[in-house]
Design an enzyme around this catalytic site. Structure first.
Site, PDB file in Angstrom:
ATOM      1  N   HIS A   1       0.840  -1.198   0.000  1.00 21.11           N
ATOM      2  CA  HIS A   1       0.000   0.000   0.000  1.00 21.11           C
ATOM      3  C   HIS A   1       0.867   1.236   0.000  1.00 21.11           C
ATOM      4  CE1 HIS A   1       0.543   1.551   4.157  1.00 21.11           C
ATOM      5  NE2 HIS A   1       0.765   0.292   4.468  1.00 21.11           N
ATOM      6  N   CYS A   2       0.312   2.335  -0.534  1.00 18.13           N
ATOM      7  CA  CYS A   2       0.960   3.634  -0.446  1.00 18.13           C
ATOM      8  C   CYS A   2       0.123   4.496   0.489  1.00 18.13           C
ATOM      9  CB  CYS A   2       1.117   4.264  -1.831  1.00 18.13           C
ATOM     10  SG  CYS A   2      -0.433   4.488  -2.719  1.00 18.13           S
ATOM     11  N   MET A   3       0.064   5.796   0.295  1.00 20.72           N
ATOM     12  CA  MET A   3      -0.655   6.658   1.224  1.00 20.72           C
ATOM     13  C   MET A   3      -2.166   6.488   1.142  1.00 20.72           C
ATOM     14  SD  MET A   3       1.459  10.238   1.058  1.00 20.72           S
ATOM     15  CE  MET A   3       0.300  11.000   2.192  1.00 20.72           C
ATOM     16  N   THR A   4      -2.667   6.116  -0.044  1.00 19.34           N
ATOM     17  CA  THR A   4      -4.118   6.062  -0.213  1.00 19.34           C
ATOM     18  C   THR A   4      -4.611   4.791  -0.882  1.00 19.34           C
ATOM     19  OG1 THR A   4      -3.899   7.224  -2.334  1.00 19.34           O
ATOM     20  CG2 THR A   4      -4.334   8.580  -0.378  1.00 19.34           C
ATOM     21  N   ARG A   5      -3.725   3.937  -1.419  1.00 15.79           N
ATOM     22  CA  ARG A   5      -4.171   2.815  -2.243  1.00 15.79           C
ATOM     23  C   ARG A   5      -3.660   1.472  -1.733  1.00 15.79           C
ATOM     24  NH1 ARG A   5      -3.576   5.158  -8.455  1.00 15.79           N
ATOM     25  NH2 ARG A   5      -4.201   7.294  -7.952  1.00 15.79           N
TER      26      ARG A   5
END
Length: 500
Positions: A40-44
């Protein structure tokens, strides 16, 4: 294709909103056996799927808490928003449990146990993947995706250290807590001093090398001993070339390692391959890559300053107007090396405040939609839940929950971002540079990280003026032009009480 197990899995009890969201997502991406990687990244939530055709994209968009779905050749991305993505990812990984070695033939997640049906699904999935690869695997897109994969894992540390550096700067300027500021300086600067090592580690990992060897070669870039080395008639400086030098060093190390693996006898591989890799890549880094990367880094800094100082409003208009499409495609992460290079050179990046104006245009557009569609309770609920994140610079909830489903507001939001960028660019043309000491936050969250050449007060005033311009133009353009006569409801409206 939606599997038969979706109804039972999605309806199982969950102990938290995050677990409930994860339980709803899992069967809709083909079940545990179809998931080969999770990140995951910051939003996904970024999933690697053995067969993307088994994912039910339409049903995924309807899951409460899911703000959108982005599909490319590298991953299957479920947009969840900041904060929620971390808890949902953890819950999702718990649900996966032990998985079979060959997920494509696991009968527990296949709609039929008939081998011929399974073979047909596998063949169909491979055809779809091949078609998607041909469509999306342009050299530029592939390079940007792989570059983003190197730097995305570094974002949490960049944010944390950047915020601490901003707080420490305020304390130093105010003369407060003089006994604490040296400690904060060390804490905030430690990661940036060694960021080359982390870049080298992730580069080797992404491109198929041994991560620790990539980190070892990249560490040469920041070692004090390079000050005794002369290349091209110039004495090197520790850190010369920055993250670009580290990236190039790790890529060279990966190439050398792969060359060795195919030629060194297995009995000697454990001794010769690491030694040759570090030696050859290290010499190449010292006597070529560091100097070249240093020149490129200097050119980036010069070009960024020249662009805004010479074509300020036009450059701001283009950068602010095009950033939302980059966010939508997930390609904005590829700009991280540029920001990091500017921060290392000048102490701040002048690009981020301009790009942040795209979020202001998005907020203004969402406010106009809220006013115009006053009888649409669904979309107004979506805006109320996503607007706080938008004000703090996280635009994806509004993009996937409001703008893209409605269509026109996405374009008018880009217009607002262009106007805000032109505002900041105009003052850059006058000699007032606005920069950010770290990347990650934007919107109102960027104020503690602002820096410039005319003092914090003027810098903050220019940035605030850009935000207000973006809000106003985004609102006006959307109010007048951005609402269709019969606006469709958003396809993925998050529940205001769903934190997962």
């Amino acid at each position: 294709m939606r599997t038969d197990s979706s109804s039972s899995s999605a309806s199982s009890p969950a102990s938290s909103p995050a677990a409930s969201t994860a339980a709803a997502i899992l069967p809709l991406v083909g079940g545990p056996a179809n998931v080969v990687s999770v990140a995951h990244c910051m939003t996904r939530l970024r999933l690697g799927l053995a067969d993307p055709s088994r994912a039910d994209e339409e049903a995924l968009r309807a899951v409460p808490g899911v703000l959108g779905v982005v599909v490319d050749d590298a991953s299957y991305q479920v947009v969840l928003g900041p904060g929620a993505v971390t808890t949902v990812t953890a819950a999702f990984e718990k649900l996966l449990g032990p998985r079979p070695a060959d997920p494509s033939t696991d009968p527990s997640t296949d709609p039929s146990t008939d081998p011929s049906t399974a073979d047909e699904l596998i063949a169909r999935g491979e055809e779809l993947r091949a078609a998607r690869r041909r469509r999306n695997a342009t050299p530029l897109k592939t390079a940007l995706r792989r570059l983003a994969a190197v730097f995305v894992p570094l974002i949490p540390a960049l944010i944390g250290c950047g915020i601490l550096a901003g707080v420490n700067g305020l304390l130093l300027n105010a003369g407060w807590l003089p006994g604490l500021t040296p400690a904060l300086t060390a804490i905030a600067s430690g990661f940036m001093a060694l960021i080359a090592v982390f870049v080298g580690h992730h580069t080797a990992k992404e491109f198929g090398g041994t991560p620790i060897l990539g980190g070892a070669v990249a560490a040469i870039v920041v070692h004090p001993g390079v000050a005794k080395v002369t290349a091209f008639g110039v004495t090197l400086a520790p850190g010369q070339g920055g993250v670009l030098g580290a990236l190039a060093a790790a890529l060279l190390a990966t190439r050398v390692e792969k060359w060795c693996r195919g030629r060194v006898p297995q009995t000697l591989d454990v001794l010769l391959t690491p030694t040759v890799t570090v030696l050859v890549a290290g010499l190449g880094t010292l006597y070529g890559l560091m100097y070249a990367a240093g020149e490129v880094s200097s050119a980036i800094g010069t070009a960024a300053n020249w662009l805004l100082a010479t074509t300020g409003p036009f450059a701001g208009l283009v950068l602010g107007g095009l950033f939302l499409p980059l966010v939508m495609l997930g390609l904005h992460q590829a700009l991280i090396p540029l920001h990091t290079t500017l921060i290392a050179q000048q102490g701040y990046t002048v690009l981020l405040p301009v790009l942040a104006m795209a979020g202001a245009g998005q907020v203004g557009a969402a406010m106009a939609v809220y006013v115009r569609l006053r009888h649409d309770t669904s979309i107004r609920t979506t805006i109320r839940s996503a607007l706080p994140a938008g004000l703090l610079g996280i635009g994806e909830p509004l993009v996937y929950g409001v703008s893209l489903p409605l269509g026109r507001p996405f374009l008018t939001a880009c217009a607002g971002g262009a106007a805000g960028g032109a505002f900041v660019g105009f003052f850059a043309l006058l000699g007032d540079r606005v920069g950010a000491t770290a990347i990650g936050p934007s919107g109102w969250a960027l104020f503690p990280l602002l820096a410039g050449n005319r003092g914090l007060g003027i810098t903050a005033a220019i940035y605030a003026g850009g935000l207000l311009t973006g809000y106003a133009v985004g609102f006006a353009a959307t109010y007048v032009f951005g609402i269709p006569d019969r606006a469709p409801a958003p396809t993925a409206a998050p529940s205001p009480t769903d934190n997962g």
